[in-house]
Structures are given as C-alpha cells and as structure tokens.
Enzyme design. Structure first.
Site, mmCIF file in Angstrom:
data_model
loop_
_atom_site.group_PDB
_atom_site.id
_atom_site.type_symbol
_atom_site.label_atom_id
_atom_site.label_comp_id
_atom_site.label_asym_id
_atom_site.label_seq_id
_atom_site.Cartn_x
_atom_site.Cartn_y
_atom_site.Cartn_z
ATOM 1 N N CYS A 1 -10.749 0.171 2.674
ATOM 2 C CA CYS A 1 -10.156 0.023 4.009
ATOM 3 C C CYS A 1 -9.670 1.373 4.533
ATOM 4 O O CYS A 1 -8.967 2.100 3.838
ATOM 5 C CB CYS A 1 -9.003 -0.972 3.975
ATOM 6 S SG CYS A 1 -9.528 -2.692 3.775
ATOM 7 N N ARG B 1 0.812 -1.213 0.000
ATOM 8 C CA ARG B 1 0.000 0.000 0.000
ATOM 9 C C ARG B 1 0.851 1.270 0.000
ATOM 10 O O ARG B 1 0.458 2.305 0.547
ATOM 11 C CB ARG B 1 -0.960 0.022 1.192
ATOM 12 C CG ARG B 1 -1.921 -1.134 1.230
ATOM 13 C CD ARG B 1 -2.835 -1.164 0.003
ATOM 14 N NE ARG B 1 -3.785 -2.259 0.095
ATOM 15 C CZ ARG B 1 -3.564 -3.486 -0.374
ATOM 16 N NH1 ARG B 1 -2.429 -3.758 -1.003
ATOM 17 N NH2 ARG B 1 -4.463 -4.446 -0.237
#
Length: 302
Positions: A226, A177
């Site tokens: 998320c 990420r």
C-alpha cells in the site's frame, strides 16, 4: 557512493562487515526502483555501534536497509551507503510459546515456521513481503492482526544514543502502521509470545488469507504494498478507485488495476515517475474528499 579508503575497508572487515560495491537498489527493493551505492552487510549485531562510529568519523553518510519491501529509493548515484543485516542461520528459536526471531528473517517464512510449532496469531501476515524487522518498524498488520500485539521484547540499535538496547513490549508504542521507534533505530531481534493453535487450524487461516490476497492484490508485479495509509474512518484504496484512477500512470509507474492503493512498476519506472504519480493521486483525493493522504511507503530522496 563508494568507500575507497583502504584503512576504512580493513576496519570494516575486522568488524565482520561485508562490502558489496556498486549495488543497484533496483535489484534489492520490491519496487525495482533505486540508484546505486555500496552495500554493507552486517554479520554481527554487537559490531554495529563501532561500524557506525567508523563511518561517521570518516564522513561517510549511511542509511539502514531492511528487506526493501516498503521502500521507494531515489534514482542514479546515491549520496550515502546502505547498511543491511545479514541473515543468520538459524534465524529463529522456539521456546514454548516464545519465538525469538532475527530481524533479518523473512516474515512469510517465519509465519510458516511458527505454524509448524503450533504457534498461531500471525496468519494474516503470511503474504506481507519483507523482513521481521520491517514488520516491527511499521507494526505490520492485515486481516485484523498486528505484529505489535505479540511483541514482548525487541533488541534494537538506537541511532541517537549509538547503543544497543533491549526494550520490553510495554516500552514501545504500537499504533496503526506506526511505532515509537526513531527513524534511525535499527531492529535487530524480537521476542514474540504467540498463542497455541493446532497446525491444521493455522494452515486453514493461512489459506484463507492467501486466497484474499490473490483475489485483491497485484501479486507477481513490482510493488511496495500500500502506498498510502488509510485515513481515520476511510479507505485510501476505495477513494482512489471511486475516482476512476486505476490504470493512471506516469511513465511505467502505474496505479494497479487490481488494488487502487498499490502502485506498480510496470516496466522501468523511475523514482521520479513514481513520486509524480503519488503526488498526482494525493492531490486528486484531497480535492475530491478533503483527505490529505499520508504515505505508508517510505521514501528515500537523494
């Protein structure tokens, strides 16, 4: 913020920039949260450096907006304008195992189009919302797949140097990420090298991933995916769930009942509401588990 100087407006038009005045970012972000400002649609990559210089010379602050999928924007009138790539037609070219994609292309549609050319590898990204450019910046991944594994070249506007560069894949760091792109860099296009796979095999993988998402994520609700990154060796969603925080809310900002690391806008949540909920959950996890959760969602404070 509004751009009202007629000379600036005329110069922007000459650069192929389309002005959309007084746009509410609640209408163009997946969370449905955000204040109001002028939106500048960029139709020509090569005009971006000149467009940036024009805004800077006239004291107009700005931010680059991708697809708005992983973003929480401040409320009310915003103190900067927003620049966003216009999606060209076509936004994708296939040459053998190479897919050349515009950063403004929709990520899900791109996965499907690649599949139709018997190019796989990205099946797990089929349900990830947003654009190809946003996926690049965050090194989007799911079900064991990360887009960075297939990147061979990226065309990028370097905010610091005010130039457009072509970077080879090995010049870019792709981590969980996270990438080595600077915050003020803007993805423009990418060249991916994808493995050959039969269409039916890819389609089966896509179906499996879609079924998993439908079973575990609040599809159809306003969310930014998320909220937190997973700490090393742990799951943010599992910790939030174990603390019994599903359904916890501040105003209309709510921890999803389906996936504890998805926070949803259940009505007319404000950025203030969502930030308060994020801070509350982060504090509870830190006290219970000792992990200081890091945001995966990008926050634009005014």
């Amino acid at each position: 913020m509004r751009i009202e100087d007629k000379k600036v407006l005329a110069s922007l038009r000459d650069l192929g920039v389309e002005l959309n005045s007084a746009v509410s970012l609640t209408d163009i972000t997946y969370l449905g949260i955000g204040g109001t400002t002028d939106l500048l649609r960029l139709t020509r990559h090569e005009s971006i450096p000149e467009g940036v210089k024009l805004l800077e010379a006239n004291g107009i602050p700005f931010k680059f907006l991708g697809g708005g999928s992983n973003l929480l924007v401040a409320d009310n009138e915003l103190p900067w304008v927003v620049m966003q790539l216009a999606q060209p037609d076509p936004d994708m070219v296939i040459e053998g195992n190479i897919a050349i994609l515009d950063a403004a292309a929709d990520l899900g549609k791109t996965v499907t189009l690649c599949a139709k050319h018997d190019l796989g590898g990205m099946e797990g990204l089929i349900g990830v919302p947003g654009t190809v450019g946003g996926a690049l910046r965050m090194n989007a991944g799911a079900y064991g797949i990360q887009i960075g594994n297939y990147v061979r070249e990226v065309k990028v506007y370097r905010g610091g140097a005010r130039i457009i560069e072509i970077l080879k894949g090995d010049q870019i760091s792709f981590e969980y990420r996270h990438t080595s792109f600077a915050p003020d860099d803007m993805m423009l296009a990418v060249k991916l090298e994808l493995p050959s796979k039969p269409f039916r095999e890819i389609l089966q993988g896509i179906r499996i991933c879609n079924e998993k998402r439908r079973a575990s994520q609040p599809l159809g609700q306003k969310s930014a995916g998320c909220i937190f990154k997973n700490p090393p060796g742990a799951s943010a969603g599992r910790m939030i769930d174990e603390l019994g925080l599903k359904g916890l809310h501040v105003g209309d900002a709510r921890v999803s009942d389906r996936h504890a690391n998805f926070f949803v806008n259940a009505g007319k949540a404000s950025a203030k509401d969502m930030l308060a909920l994020i801070a509350d959950v982060r504090e509870r996890v830190q006290k219970a588990y000792g992990f200081e959760l890091e945001n995966e969602v990008v926050v634009w404070n005014a």
